[in-house]
Design a protein around this motif. Structure first.
Motif, mmCIF file in Angstrom:
data_model
loop_
_atom_site.group_PDB
_atom_site.id
_atom_site.type_symbol
_atom_site.label_atom_id
_atom_site.label_comp_id
_atom_site.label_asym_id
_atom_site.label_seq_id
_atom_site.Cartn_x
_atom_site.Cartn_y
_atom_site.Cartn_z
ATOM 1 N N PHE A 158 3.857 1.156 -10.758
ATOM 2 C CA PHE A 158 4.088 2.241 -9.795
ATOM 3 C C PHE A 158 4.660 3.448 -10.537
ATOM 4 O O PHE A 158 5.668 3.317 -11.240
ATOM 5 N N PRO A 163 6.392 6.534 -9.567
ATOM 6 C CA PRO A 163 6.939 7.173 -8.365
ATOM 7 C C PRO A 163 6.998 8.695 -8.420
ATOM 8 O O PRO A 163 6.804 9.354 -7.391
ATOM 9 N N MET A 189 5.177 10.661 -5.556
ATOM 10 C CA MET A 189 5.905 11.432 -4.542
ATOM 11 C C MET A 189 5.324 12.833 -4.444
ATOM 12 O O MET A 189 5.141 13.370 -3.349
ATOM 13 N N GLY A 225 12.745 7.312 -6.359
ATOM 14 C CA GLY A 225 13.130 5.931 -6.079
ATOM 15 C C GLY A 225 14.304 5.779 -5.139
ATOM 16 O O GLY A 225 14.564 4.685 -4.647
ATOM 17 N N ASP A 229 13.138 1.909 3.714
ATOM 18 C CA ASP A 229 12.875 2.233 2.316
ATOM 19 C C ASP A 229 11.504 2.913 2.251
ATOM 20 O O ASP A 229 10.487 2.276 2.498
ATOM 21 N N PHE A 268 9.667 3.587 -0.016
ATOM 22 C CA PHE A 268 8.763 3.070 -1.060
ATOM 23 C C PHE A 268 8.274 1.654 -0.776
ATOM 24 O O PHE A 268 7.484 1.106 -1.536
ATOM 25 N N ILE A 277 4.429 1.081 -0.522
ATOM 26 C CA ILE A 277 3.724 1.326 -1.795
ATOM 27 C C ILE A 277 3.992 0.176 -2.772
ATOM 28 O O ILE A 277 3.065 -0.363 -3.398
ATOM 29 N N ASP A 281 7.838 -1.604 -11.768
ATOM 30 C CA ASP A 281 8.327 -0.398 -11.101
ATOM 31 C C ASP A 281 8.528 0.703 -12.153
ATOM 32 O O ASP A 281 8.837 0.418 -13.311
#
Ligand code: GLV
Ligand code: MG
Length: 316
Positions: A158, A160, A164, A175, A184, A186, A189, A206
């Motif tokens: 991922f 992020p 985003m 995060g 959450d 996230f 995803i 992650d």
């Protein structure tokens, strides 16, 4: 072999920094990725390729998984990145990381290119793995096909920060939870990526936490990913490595408990133990599903080099 590589801590190392390429070798990260993408300015990329080849060939990376992150396939750099790095340092390289993957065709391109280079330089075909970074909506929607596009794929990662930005998420703290959202943001995803990875027996990783001096913040975000089942997380700074290695290893008591369940279940299902399928271990009922859960925790503990502090004694 690929999915058994430990990747609790995945250290980003800019390919443009000879100093960091040297320093990274002495740090206790499970995996390093030498970066040609976003940590390297466009004008520095040709030099970074050379630095990375030299660092892989001449450095001491013992005990670490060695990955190079190339540029994504919407740029003009990707093919040169792959050719120069794999031709130059193929025998000293474990994986290529492809960022911003959007579809299975991009993995197929990398797979074929790697096959050609492996044949050219005399490496076994398929020896170099692929790590696929999911960083936008198209990549996430296509993640099942991406994960299944080549047996070389070892991890789904991922990303992020790019993600985003790509979905217009109204936050700049990668995060972190958002007080405006009662959950959450996230979760979906992370879970989507985890399902695709597990469907193909791959690791789920992650991405970064950018507040590099806020180790407590890092730990919090990492724990959420670990709780879901993720195998590891990126580290951007040496100060985050210990936290990652700890969060993605089981606690000593969970590890001991898992080994205890395995031994107890082994005993109770045997002739001597009464051929039982469901039994009490202390206050807890254990059965075949408990064994499977215990196997996961025990495997993570063994991979982290943990030792047991208790043993199972069969009843008299
Ligand atoms: C990593 O590449 C990210 O975009 O978060
Ligand atoms: Mg990114």
């Amino acid at each position: 072999m690929g999915t058994s590589r430990p990747r609790r801590s995945c250290l980003a190392v800019p390919g443009s920094s000879v100093k960091m390429l040297g320093k990274a070798q002495g740090l206790p990260a499970d995996m390093v990725f030498l970066d040609l993408e976003d940590a390297v300015a466009p004008l520095a990329k040709p030099e970074a390729r050379k630095n990375i080849v030299a660092a892989l060939n001449e450095g001491d990376w013992a005990g670490k998984t060695r990955t190079v992150r190339v540029n994504d396939l919407t740029t003009s750099w990707t093919y040169r990145d792959v050719v120069e790095v794999v031709e130059g340092a193929g025998p000293n390289l474990d994986c290529i990381m492809l960022p911003k993957v959007q579809g299975a065709d991009q993995i197929a391109w990398l797979d074929l290119t790697l096959t050609q280079i492996e044949k050219t330089i005399g490496l076994p075909v398929g020896v170099i793995g692929i790590e696929a970074q999911i960083e936008n909506a198209r990549g996430l929607v296509n993640v099942d096909a991406i994960a299944g596009a080549s047996p070389r794929v070892e991890t789904i990662i991922f990303g992020p920060a790019d993600f985003m930005a790509s979905i217009n998420m109204k936050s700049l703290t990668v995060g972190a939870l958002n007080p405006d959202y009662p959950g959450d943001p996230f979760h979906y995803i992370l879970m989507r990526i985890l399902m695709a990875a597990r469907m193909h027996d791959q690791q789920a990783i992650d991405g970064p936490y950018l507040q590099i001096y806020d180790v407590d913040g890092y730990r919090e975000v990492a724990k959420r990913a670990a709780a879901l089942g993720y195998d590891g997380k990126w580290v951007l700074h040496p100060g985050q490595i210990d936290a990652a290695n700890e969060v993605f290893s089981p606690s000593q008591s969970d590890y001991d408990h898992a080994e205890l369940i395995l031994d107890a279940y082994d005993y109770y299902t045997s002739e001597a133990g009464g051929k039982l399928g469901a039994v009490m271990l202390g206050d807890e009922m254990i059965d075949e599903a408990s064994r499977k859960m215990a196997l996961v925790v025990a495997a993570k503990g063994r991979a982290a080099g943990m030792s047991r502090t208790s043993t199972f004694t069969p009843p008299e």
